[in-house]
Design a protein around this motif. Structure first.
Motif, short mmCIF file in Angstrom:
data_model
loop_
_atom_site.label_atom_id
_atom_site.label_comp_id
_atom_site.label_asym_id
_atom_site.label_seq_id
_atom_site.Cartn_x
_atom_site.Cartn_y
_atom_site.Cartn_z
N MET A 1 -15.97 10.34 14.48
CA MET A 1 -15.05 10.31 15.63
C MET A 1 -14.22 9.05 15.61
SD MET A 1 -14.42 8.91 18.79
CE MET A 1 -15.95 8.06 19.06
N MET A 2 -14.85 7.86 15.37
CA MET A 2 -14.10 6.62 15.34
C MET A 2 -13.09 6.63 14.20
SD MET A 2 -14.71 4.79 17.92
CE MET A 2 -13.95 3.26 17.42
N LYS A 3 -13.45 7.33 13.10
CA LYS A 3 -12.50 7.44 12.00
C LYS A 3 -11.25 8.20 12.44
CE LYS A 3 -12.17 8.98 7.19
NZ LYS A 3 -12.88 9.64 6.07
N SER A 4 -11.45 9.26 13.22
CA SER A 4 -10.30 10.02 13.73
C SER A 4 -9.47 9.16 14.68
CB SER A 4 -10.78 11.28 14.46
OG SER A 4 -11.38 12.18 13.58
N LEU A 8 -5.59 7.76 14.28
CA LEU A 8 -4.57 7.94 15.31
C LEU A 8 -3.85 6.62 15.61
CD1 LEU A 8 -6.49 10.27 17.79
CD2 LEU A 8 -4.42 10.89 16.51
N GLU A 9 -4.62 5.55 15.74
CA GLU A 9 -4.00 4.24 15.99
C GLU A 9 -3.02 3.88 14.88
OE1 GLU A 9 -6.62 1.00 16.74
OE2 GLU A 9 -6.89 1.53 18.85
N GLY A 62 -2.63 16.51 15.74
CA GLY A 62 -3.22 17.31 16.81
C GLY A 62 -4.71 17.52 16.61
N ASP A 63 -5.10 17.75 15.36
CA ASP A 63 -6.53 17.91 15.06
C ASP A 63 -7.31 16.64 15.38
OD1 ASP A 63 -5.99 20.47 14.21
OD2 ASP A 63 -5.93 19.93 12.07
N ARG A 64 -6.75 15.51 14.99
CA ARG A 64 -7.45 14.23 15.24
C ARG A 64 -7.54 13.93 16.73
NH1 ARG A 64 -5.05 13.16 10.25
NH2 ARG A 64 -3.08 12.44 11.12
N LEU A 65 -6.51 14.31 17.48
CA LEU A 65 -6.57 14.15 18.93
C LEU A 65 -7.73 14.95 19.51
CD1 LEU A 65 -2.79 14.31 19.95
CD2 LEU A 65 -4.30 12.33 20.21
N LEU A 83 -5.92 6.89 24.06
CA LEU A 83 -6.03 8.31 23.67
C LEU A 83 -5.30 9.19 24.68
CD1 LEU A 83 -7.17 10.52 21.85
CD2 LEU A 83 -9.29 10.42 23.20
N ARG A 84 -5.46 8.88 25.97
CA ARG A 84 -4.77 9.65 27.02
C ARG A 84 -3.25 9.58 26.83
NH1 ARG A 84 -5.31 6.33 31.84
NH2 ARG A 84 -3.34 5.46 31.10
N GLU A 85 -2.75 8.37 26.54
CA GLU A 85 -1.30 8.20 26.37
C GLU A 85 -0.81 8.84 25.07
OE1 GLU A 85 0.76 6.97 28.81
OE2 GLU A 85 -1.15 7.24 29.85
N MET A 86 -1.64 8.81 24.02
CA MET A 86 -1.29 9.52 22.79
C MET A 86 -1.14 11.01 23.07
SD MET A 86 -3.95 7.84 20.08
CE MET A 86 -3.81 6.17 19.45
N GLN A 87 -2.08 11.56 23.84
CA GLN A 87 -2.03 12.98 24.17
C GLN A 87 -0.79 13.31 24.98
OE1 GLN A 87 -5.85 12.97 26.08
NE2 GLN A 87 -6.92 13.88 24.32
N ARG A 88 -0.43 12.42 25.89
CA ARG A 88 0.77 12.66 26.70
C ARG A 88 2.01 12.69 25.81
NH1 ARG A 88 4.36 9.04 28.76
NH2 ARG A 88 5.77 9.92 30.31
N GLN A 89 2.14 11.71 24.91
CA GLN A 89 3.29 11.69 24.02
C GLN A 89 3.31 12.90 23.10
OE1 GLN A 89 3.97 7.97 22.00
NE2 GLN A 89 3.75 6.74 23.86
#
Length: 497
Positions: A1-4, A8-9, A62-65, A83-89
């Motif tokens: 999970m941390m790898k995903s 993303l970062e 999208g998969d990593r999110l 993560l929340r802001e990544m999802q919003r964008q």
């Protein structure tokens, strides 16, 4: 999970770099670029916008999110917010096709170039021709995002500028303010008429001197010139990136007061950008929360602080020395009468803080009507004239000073305008809390020491980035969600007492 999550970062860091490049290209377009460069710049920006869109809509992202969301309990508070802001964008990006993204970039830039000339020439016909494709594009964007988010078309656009913002909430706040302002404006004008009228300041005021004064006050407020600069544009704005903040103003040698307040307003924006958390540069959580808080910072500096008596105790001697002014007209008391004068007028950016909300409410109503199709572009001047007469009792004599005065609609920024008045409410709320929590702030302003205020803002607003929602931040900093009470109390204190 941390790898995903770490992947993303890394990907959003690259997306952040494109955002920064677009910001700098946009600043150059508005300040330095010759008109002949418009076509090439349009292609550059459209290409970068499409590239950014491709990166953020990559199925792998999208998969990593989804993977990171499944185990987000293992993330810390900042990472979860990121993560929340990544999802919003991601939601905003995936709602649009690459073709629509490119169209958005090209139509808005083309219209901005048309607007510059049309405004200068008071040529609404030319402006309307350039704006109609923008409005059609905005409707297409709104429809796509409305379907994706399950909200109304206007709310889908509003979310771009104020995450989670709702027109229903704005309607309630504006209704409250709208019922308060007409009587208050009348009372403020009656009170003002009983006072001594402000004495005029005799110009001309050399642009170089105005710029020098602006730079000095920017530095006093805490602007870092190693990470930013001041320039000139047709419409004052703040651009760039947190490590290289670009602000602009416009000058008139007949009157320095407007350009100076423009500089101070944009400095408030810049201080917010400069104070964003360095540990989260180029990550969504490291960005400003939204335009309500952004406008709160510009209006806190300009309206709450720099148009107040304490600030003028510090600033008046500097102004007298710079412009070689003398006599009663240059006294702190007269400068305060100038800067706290209530006068319904045509131009939003020059409006006093009492009548300013009426300018915003008018634009809010008109852009909703244009978006829905109830107001054709050809009828915009007439609707504008009627609205200014109804809300402010002001006659509009030309469209350059009417519906063409702002860059927002040519740039496709429908949904932005309400954040100005919401920001004014937040500014009053934050400044009242700051003064209550740190007794050094108010006397510091009178001495030109803004460090206590800046420290409070860094700790309670700037340094939070997008860790919290707007209401969460306001609750933490002031104990209350966004409301009208502090703003109304501020107006009563300044204009009736």
């Amino acid at each position: 999970m941390m790898k995903s999550y770490k992947a993303l970062e890394k990907q959003f860091h690259r997306i952040g770099a494109i955002n920064g490049a677009l910001a700098m290209l946009g600043w150059d377009q508005a300040t330095m670029m010759p008109d002949g460069g418009a076509r090439a710049r349009s292609e550059q920006m459209a290409t970068l916008n499409v590239l950014r869109h491709e990166w953020i809509t990559d199925p792998g992202l999208g998969d990593r999110l989804g993977e990171a969301e499944a185990q987000k309990a293992k993330l810390n508070d900042w990472q979860r917010a990121n993560l929340r802001e990544m999802q919003r964008q991601w939601r905003h990006a995936t709602a649009l096709t690459p073709k629509l993204v490119a169209l958005r970039s090209r139509t808005t830039m083309a219209c901005e170039m048309v607007w510059r000339k049309a405004r200068r020439d008071d040529d609404f016909k030319s402006f309307a021709k350039g704006f109609k494709p923008v409005l059609e594009m905005v409707r297409e964007v709104a429809a796509a995002k409305s379907a994706a988010f399950g909200v109304g078309a206007y709310d889908a656009l509003l979310d771009e500028y104020e995450p989670g913002g709702k027109s229903a909430t704005i309607d309630k706040l504006f209704a409250d303010l709208g019922s308060f302002l007409p009587d208050f404006i009348d009372r403020a004008l009656v009170k003002q008429d009983k006072r001594k009228a402000p004495l005029p300041l005799q110009g001309p005021f050399a642009t170089e001197t105005q710029r020098a004064v602006g730079l000095k006050l920017m530095k006093a407020l805490g602007f870092d010139f190693n990470h930013g600069r001041l320039d000139v544009s047709l419409h004052p704005f703040t651009g760039g990136i947190p490590d290289d903040v670009r602000i602009t103003t416009r000058y008139s040698e007949d009157d320095f007061t407007k350009a100076l307040m423009g500089v101070l307003h944009e400095t408030g924006h810049a201080l917010y950008e400069l104070g964003l958390p360095k540990a989260w540069r180029d990550q969504p959580v490291g960005e400003s929360r939204g335009m309500v808080l952004h406008e709160s910072q510009s209006l806190l500096v300009e309206m709450q602080v720099c148009r107040g008596a304490d600030f003028l105790i510090f600033a008046a001697p500097l102004l007298r020395k710079a412009f070689k002014g003398s006599g009663e007209a240059w006294s702190e008391a007269n400068l305060l009468r100038i800067y706290a004068r209530v006068k319904p007028d045509l131009i939003r950016v020059d409006a006093d803080e009492v009548t300013y909300p009426a300018h915003v409410i008018l634009r809010y109503r008109l852009e909703q009507a244009m978006l829905s199709g109830d107001l054709p572009v050809s009828d915009l001047p007439h609707a504008w004239h009627d609205g200014m007469q109804t809300l402010l009792g002001v006659e509009v004599h030309n469209d350059a000073q009417g519906c063409m005065q702002d860059i927002h609609w040519p740039s496709g920024a429908i949904g932005y305008f309400p954040t100005y008045t919401l920001g004014a409410m937040a500014a009053a709320q934050l400044f009242a809390a700051a003064k209550a929590q740190d007794a050094a702030i108010q006397p510091g302003i009178a001495k030109g020491d803004f460090k206590p205020l800046l420290r409070w803002l860094r700790a309670n607003v700037h340094g939070k980035g997008s860790l919290l929602t707007t209401d969460e931040l306001l609750r933490q900093a002031t104990g209350k969600p966004l409301g009208t009470a502090a703003f109304k109390a501020h107006l009563k204190t300044r204009y009736l007492n």
